[in-house]
Design an enzyme around this catalytic site. Structure first.
Site, PDB file in Angstrom:
ATOM      1  N   ASN A  62       0.845  -1.187   0.000  1.00 47.86           N
ATOM      2  CA  ASN A  62       0.000   0.000   0.000  1.00 47.86           C
ATOM      3  C   ASN A  62       0.887   1.246   0.000  1.00 47.86           C
ATOM      4  O   ASN A  62       1.994   1.249   0.532  1.00 47.86           O
ATOM      5  CB  ASN A  62      -0.977   0.001   1.177  1.00 47.86           C
ATOM      6  CG  ASN A  62      -0.337  -0.008   2.549  1.00 47.86           C
ATOM      7  OD1 ASN A  62       0.654  -0.699   2.787  1.00 47.86           O
ATOM      8  ND2 ASN A  62      -0.917   0.730   3.476  1.00 47.86           N
ATOM      9  N   GLU A  75      -3.332  -4.637  -2.967  1.00 53.04           N
ATOM     10  CA  GLU A  75      -3.991  -5.577  -3.880  1.00 53.04           C
ATOM     11  C   GLU A  75      -4.232  -4.942  -5.248  1.00 53.04           C
ATOM     12  O   GLU A  75      -3.975  -5.562  -6.287  1.00 53.04           O
ATOM     13  CB  GLU A  75      -5.335  -6.042  -3.296  1.00 53.04           C
ATOM     14  CG  GLU A  75      -5.217  -6.715  -1.945  1.00 53.04           C
ATOM     15  CD  GLU A  75      -5.407  -5.768  -0.758  1.00 53.04           C
ATOM     16  OE1 GLU A  75      -5.819  -6.227   0.308  1.00 53.04           O
ATOM     17  OE2 GLU A  75      -5.145  -4.559  -0.898  1.00 53.04           O
TER      18      GLU A  75
END
Length: 160
Positions: A62, A75
């Site tokens: 992230n 993701e």
């Protein structure tokens, strides 16, 4: 005429020895990248690895931004990288690990709504299910066979 639409959710709880060789490698790679997360605002570090059907494992983390909507989740970052750089190669599995700054163990993690929709889009794009592995605080893993287990009633489910 009244109809009922129903879905059930199944997650497997697995120990490390229950994972396949590729899954272990994928989760180890995510764990190795965890410190690369840029999370100065939330102090919540997330890393994700994706296993492609050519055997390659890609990893990302992230990356936050002071303007919160501008940041990107691990993701989505790894899936969009895979789609841009390996457009003809199917993603088969995604593994996710997380921890909070200053804490020794793992944090509970599950893809956020944006990431769930992104995984759904990649399942549609490649016409394949993507398994999702999530590290748990006790060192075990939750395994979803596909995004339907985490995103019931996605757009395509309501068209039947």
């Amino acid at each position: 005429m009244k109809r009922i639409i129903e879905q059930s959710v199944i997650l497997e709880v697995l120990e490390l020895e229950d994972l396949g060789k590729e899954e272990v490698k994928m989760m180890e790679k995510a764990l190795a990248y965890l410190e690369n997360a840029y999370a100065p605002y939330s102090s919540f570090f997330v890393a994700a690895s994706v296993l492609l059907d050519n055997g390659e494992i890609l990893t990302s983390t992230n990356q936050e931004n002071a303007s919160f909507p501008v940041g990107v989740c691990a993701e989505r970052s790894v899936l969009t990288y895979a789609g841009a750089n390996f457009p003809g190669v199917k993603p088969l599995k995604i593994g996710i690990v997380a921890k909070r700054r200053g804490e020794g163990g793992f944090a509970t993690v599950s893809p956020c709504g944006l990431c769930r929709q992104t995984i759904s889009e990649y399942e549609q794009r490649y016409q394949t299910e993507i398994e999702i592995l999530m590290q748990t605080p006790d060192g075990n893993f939750l395994k979803a066979a596909n995004i339907s287990q985490l995103l019931p009633f996605k757009f395509t489910d309501l068209n039947s």
